[in-house]
Design a protein around this motif. Sequence first.
Motif, PDB file in Angstrom:
ATOM      1  N   UNK A 176       0.860  -1.271   0.117  1.00  0.00           N
ATOM      2  CA  UNK A 176       0.121  -0.257  -0.053  1.00  0.00           C
ATOM      3  C   UNK A 176       0.998   0.998   0.115  1.00  0.00           C
ATOM      4  N   UNK A 177       0.271   2.477  -0.392  1.00  0.00           N
ATOM      5  CA  UNK A 177       0.797   3.724  -0.383  1.00  0.00           C
ATOM      6  C   UNK A 177       0.482   4.494   0.806  1.00  0.00           C
ATOM      7  N   UNK A 178       1.423   5.034   1.607  1.00  0.00           N
ATOM      8  CA  UNK A 178       0.805   5.824   2.436  1.00  0.00           C
ATOM      9  C   UNK A 178       0.152   7.176   2.120  1.00  0.00           C
ATOM     10  N   UNK A 179      -0.676   7.410   2.934  1.00  0.00           N
ATOM     11  CA  UNK A 179      -1.624   9.052   2.633  1.00  0.00           C
ATOM     12  C   UNK A 179      -0.710   9.900   2.460  1.00  0.00           C
ATOM     13  N   UNK A 180      -0.968  11.022   1.734  1.00  0.00           N
ATOM     14  CA  UNK A 180      -0.492  12.173   1.845  1.00  0.00           C
ATOM     15  C   UNK A 180      -1.335  13.076   2.770  1.00  0.00           C
ATOM     16  N   UNK A 181      -0.860  13.820   3.536  1.00  0.00           N
ATOM     17  CA  UNK A 181      -1.722  14.762   4.482  1.00  0.00           C
ATOM     18  C   UNK A 181      -1.419  16.236   4.377  1.00  0.00           C
ATOM     19  N   UNK A 182      -2.359  16.877   3.867  1.00  0.00           N
ATOM     20  CA  UNK A 182      -1.975  18.454   3.604  1.00  0.00           C
ATOM     21  C   UNK A 182      -3.105  19.193   4.561  1.00  0.00           C
ATOM     22  N   UNK A 183      -2.241  20.348   4.880  1.00  0.00           N
ATOM     23  CA  UNK A 183      -2.706  21.368   5.841  1.00  0.00           C
ATOM     24  C   UNK A 183      -3.663  22.159   4.953  1.00  0.00           C
ATOM     25  N   UNK A 184      -4.890  22.583   4.903  1.00  0.00           N
ATOM     26  CA  UNK A 184      -5.722  23.540   4.297  1.00  0.00           C
ATOM     27  C   UNK A 184      -7.133  23.757   4.873  1.00  0.00           C
ATOM     28  N   UNK A 185      -7.424  24.806   5.049  1.00  0.00           N
ATOM     29  CA  UNK A 185      -8.921  25.220   5.276  1.00  0.00           C
ATOM     30  C   UNK A 185      -9.988  24.910   4.397  1.00  0.00           C
ATOM     31  N   UNK A 186     -10.635  23.775   4.538  1.00  0.00           N
ATOM     32  CA  UNK A 186     -11.791  23.308   3.513  1.00  0.00           C
ATOM     33  C   UNK A 186     -12.702  24.631   3.147  1.00  0.00           C
ATOM     34  N   UNK A 187     -13.036  25.523   4.065  1.00  0.00           N
ATOM     35  CA  UNK A 187     -14.044  26.449   3.867  1.00  0.00           C
ATOM     36  C   UNK A 187     -13.431  27.569   2.815  1.00  0.00           C
ATOM     37  N   UNK A 188     -12.109  27.560   2.840  1.00  0.00           N
ATOM     38  CA  UNK A 188     -11.494  28.715   2.141  1.00  0.00           C
ATOM     39  C   UNK A 188     -11.274  28.777   0.669  1.00  0.00           C
ATOM     40  N   UNK A 189     -11.461  27.381   0.136  1.00  0.00           N
ATOM     41  CA  UNK A 189     -11.257  27.396  -1.188  1.00  0.00           C
ATOM     42  C   UNK A 189     -12.607  27.876  -2.192  1.00  0.00           C
ATOM     43  N   UNK A 190     -12.339  28.451  -3.102  1.00  0.00           N
ATOM     44  CA  UNK A 190     -13.470  29.100  -3.859  1.00  0.00           C
ATOM     45  C   UNK A 190     -13.185  28.946  -5.371  1.00  0.00           C
ATOM     46  N   UNK A 191     -12.034  28.351  -5.828  1.00  0.00           N
ATOM     47  CA  UNK A 191     -11.720  28.045  -7.380  1.00  0.00           C
ATOM     48  C   UNK A 191     -10.541  27.271  -7.398  1.00  0.00           C
ATOM     49  N   UNK A 192     -10.079  26.820  -8.470  1.00  0.00           N
ATOM     50  CA  UNK A 192      -9.014  25.895  -8.574  1.00  0.00           C
ATOM     51  C   UNK A 192      -7.658  26.425  -8.161  1.00  0.00           C
ATOM     52  N   UNK A 193      -7.680  27.828  -8.499  1.00  0.00           N
ATOM     53  CA  UNK A 193      -6.365  28.456  -8.000  1.00  0.00           C
ATOM     54  C   UNK A 193      -6.179  28.503  -6.395  1.00  0.00           C
ATOM     55  N   UNK A 194      -7.372  28.422  -5.600  1.00  0.00           N
ATOM     56  CA  UNK A 194      -7.198  28.645  -4.065  1.00  0.00           C
ATOM     57  C   UNK A 194      -6.787  27.211  -3.569  1.00  0.00           C
ATOM     58  N   UNK A 195      -7.022  25.966  -4.284  1.00  0.00           N
ATOM     59  CA  UNK A 195      -6.715  24.691  -3.972  1.00  0.00           C
ATOM     60  C   UNK A 195      -5.200  24.521  -3.543  1.00  0.00           C
TER      61      UNK A 195
END
Length: 305
Positions: A176-195
Amino acid sequence: MLLKDFISGSVGGLEFLYGHEEAKSVVFMLCEACLGTKSYTHIIEPGYEIPKEKQPFLDAAMKRLETGEPIQYVLGYADFAGFRFKVDPAVLIPRPETELLYRMSGEAVARRMRMMAAYGRTGVKVLDLCTGSGCIAWSLALSYPGTKVVGVDISEAALGIARGQDFGRTVKKSGASEPLFVQADVLSASDDASLPDEICRMGKFDVLVSNPPYVRESEKSLMRKNVCGFEPELALFVPDDDPLKFYRAIALWAGMVLADGGSGFVEINEAFGPQTARLFMDSGFLNVGTVKDFCGKNRFVRFTK
């Protein structure tokens, strides 16, 4: 001290919090973790003496439990989907209901794997929003080797727990591959550029899964002390005047990152089943429906892109 006496006194000390049967379960769990005993050991071995070197840990654990602290935090782990996860007060304790979310998303991963295999392709991709301890992300990665899983959370403390889960041997054995964990505010994304860049580099995902905060602030008074007094409020509560805020954000993420034909699964507040389903319908998703939990309550919404 005799085991039977410790159990009797400890159950009595927790009954005011849990009731008799659940208090017994908590004490049995503690004894099994510390002593290796079973729920019947004190019955078939009434003379079982607790080793003196173990008594201090048991006494300290009981003091913590009597304050309402969950047994999982006292022991430092919780079992989920056949795996054992590290937990502490930075993350929610995985619930049995959430295992249903894992199973549904896992079935979608398996379907996608079979479909891709028919075309000679591999590498199903899963996005787990509000990952917390990483229990869903890790369980999917370990159960379906070859799957690429990304977990997202706003809390660096929670991500520290998720990244620190000890599955090295299982990963090596299963491929198996270890998951990648990313810090981000789910509520802050508004478009592709904000991901986050890590998400953009992954391309489109086949499955999206999320167990976001969904308990209304007004429901806090109805919750037991061992939940609202110890588990992280950031992962639990939403304002009464906007209880679906995370689902709007998840629908936005799903629209941006899910591949055509990809599947989404979210855990929900039972009071807002139809409203949450309608939100995803209005966002243009197909095959939207609610799914009930063990108690027959609306607990999940599923959808496809």
